[in-house]
Design an enzyme around this catalytic site. Structure first.
Site, mmCIF file in Angstrom:
data_model
loop_
_atom_site.group_PDB
_atom_site.id
_atom_site.type_symbol
_atom_site.label_atom_id
_atom_site.label_comp_id
_atom_site.label_asym_id
_atom_site.label_seq_id
_atom_site.Cartn_x
_atom_site.Cartn_y
_atom_site.Cartn_z
ATOM 1 N N ARG A 102 0.853 -1.195 0.000
ATOM 2 C CA ARG A 102 0.000 0.000 0.000
ATOM 3 C C ARG A 102 0.891 1.248 0.000
ATOM 4 O O ARG A 102 1.674 1.434 0.936
ATOM 5 C CB ARG A 102 -0.885 -0.001 1.238
ATOM 6 N N HIS A 147 1.654 -2.097 5.650
ATOM 7 C CA HIS A 147 1.493 -2.453 4.230
ATOM 8 C C HIS A 147 2.492 -1.714 3.343
ATOM 9 O O HIS A 147 2.912 -2.228 2.308
ATOM 10 C CB HIS A 147 0.071 -2.103 3.773
ATOM 11 N N ASP A 154 -3.563 -8.405 3.262
ATOM 12 C CA ASP A 154 -4.907 -8.655 3.785
ATOM 13 C C ASP A 154 -5.522 -9.739 2.921
ATOM 14 O O ASP A 154 -5.588 -9.591 1.683
ATOM 15 C CB ASP A 154 -5.773 -7.393 3.706
ATOM 16 N N GLU A 236 -7.162 -7.748 13.568
ATOM 17 C CA GLU A 236 -7.760 -7.935 12.235
ATOM 18 C C GLU A 236 -7.507 -9.362 11.757
ATOM 19 O O GLU A 236 -6.359 -9.728 11.471
ATOM 20 C CB GLU A 236 -7.162 -6.941 11.229
ATOM 21 N N HIS A 239 -5.302 -9.698 8.446
ATOM 22 C CA HIS A 239 -4.041 -8.955 8.316
ATOM 23 C C HIS A 239 -2.848 -9.794 8.759
ATOM 24 O O HIS A 239 -2.771 -10.198 9.922
ATOM 25 C CB HIS A 239 -4.162 -7.681 9.159
#
Length: 264
Positions: A102, A147, A154, A236, A239
């Site tokens: 990301r 990320h 994810d 999460e 994740h």
């Protein structure tokens, strides 16, 4: 003299136009280091549903920096996913990735959105019980993301054969991300108890309220990825970060685009 002046002005104008053109801008975009690869080049069987290239996000719009729906990761992380996928395919499952590397500009987009308390278009689905003013304090949004270091992904599990999923239609009626599976937005993954990017404590991997098949699915995913070197973020279920990270202290900002990895 006048002719020379006109030529100089014309040349300056052309240089300015070139500097502003999308082609020129693309040439000057940062590219990924050679340690990064497109996941598809390592394992083309892993399903990719890159959510942030679509409007079906907690912001209700495509995220900055996501130009193409391609999963980019450091090579060790991609190879580890390949190992997990080989094991899963023998058991009738496949991995499905929602997000991989990301860029920092995407994280900056998240931060700008979180500070705009008037924009709550997707609240009913993604954070129905969370006051938007608490997104930073509660840890759902941060100014840096693992990320961006390239080894975090994810993902979820899909039972094979994978059923098709319909695209999100902007403006459609939203359902809470923790609603029963047949009521929330359709996803061909197994039931994990919540949808992806659900801002709720029910998304905590070991939340005791998640039981039965939902809990078994979470533990199956966690066990499979732990065996190939991934560590789960407890808050999460989706994740995971491959350890050791190649770039533990670097937050990259090259765009999510096939051109970013080129021939890697």
């Amino acid at each position: 003299m006048r002719t020379a002046l006109r030529l100089a002005v014309t040349a300056a104008a052309l240089l300015a136009a070139t500097a502003l053109s999308p082609t020129a801008q693309a040439r000057h975009e940062p590219r990924a280091p050679e340690e990064f690869v497109a996941l598809r080049s390592v394992d083309p069987t892993i399903i990719q549903e890159m959510r942030y290239t679509t409007a079906h996000t907690f912001m209700g719009e495509r995220v900055d920096g996501y130009r193409q729906p391609v999963c980019i990761l450091t090579r060790p992380a991609a190879r580890a996913l390949h190992q997990a996928q080989k094991r899963l395919l023998r058991q009738g499952y496949s991995l499905k990735v929602y997000d991989c590397y990301r860029p920092q500009r995407a994280v900056d987009h998240f931060v700008r959105w979180a500070k705009d308390l008037d924009d709550q278009a997707m609240k009913r689905e993604f954070y129905p019980l969370v006051d938007k003013s608490r997104l930073f304090e509660d840890g759902y949004i941060a100014e840096k993301s693992g990320h961006s270091r390239g080894s975090t992904v994810d993902l979820t599990l899909v039972r094979l054969p994978a059923l098709p999923t319909r695209p999100y239609r902007p403006g459609e009626r939203l359902t809470p991300c923790f609603a029963p599976k047949d009521e929330r937005f359709p996803d061909n993954s197994v039931d994990m108890g919540t949808g992806y990017d659900c801002f709720d404590t029910l998304s905590h991997t070991d939340d005791p309220r998640i039981q039965g098949a939902q809990r078994a699915n979470r533990l199956f995913l966690k066990r499979t990825l732990t065996e190939v070197g991934f560590v789960n973020l407890p808050e999460e279920w989706w994740h995971f970060t491959h350890k050791p990270e190649l770039f533990p202290d670097t937050y990259f900002d090259f765009p999510v685009d096939r051109g970013s990895v080129g021939r890697h």
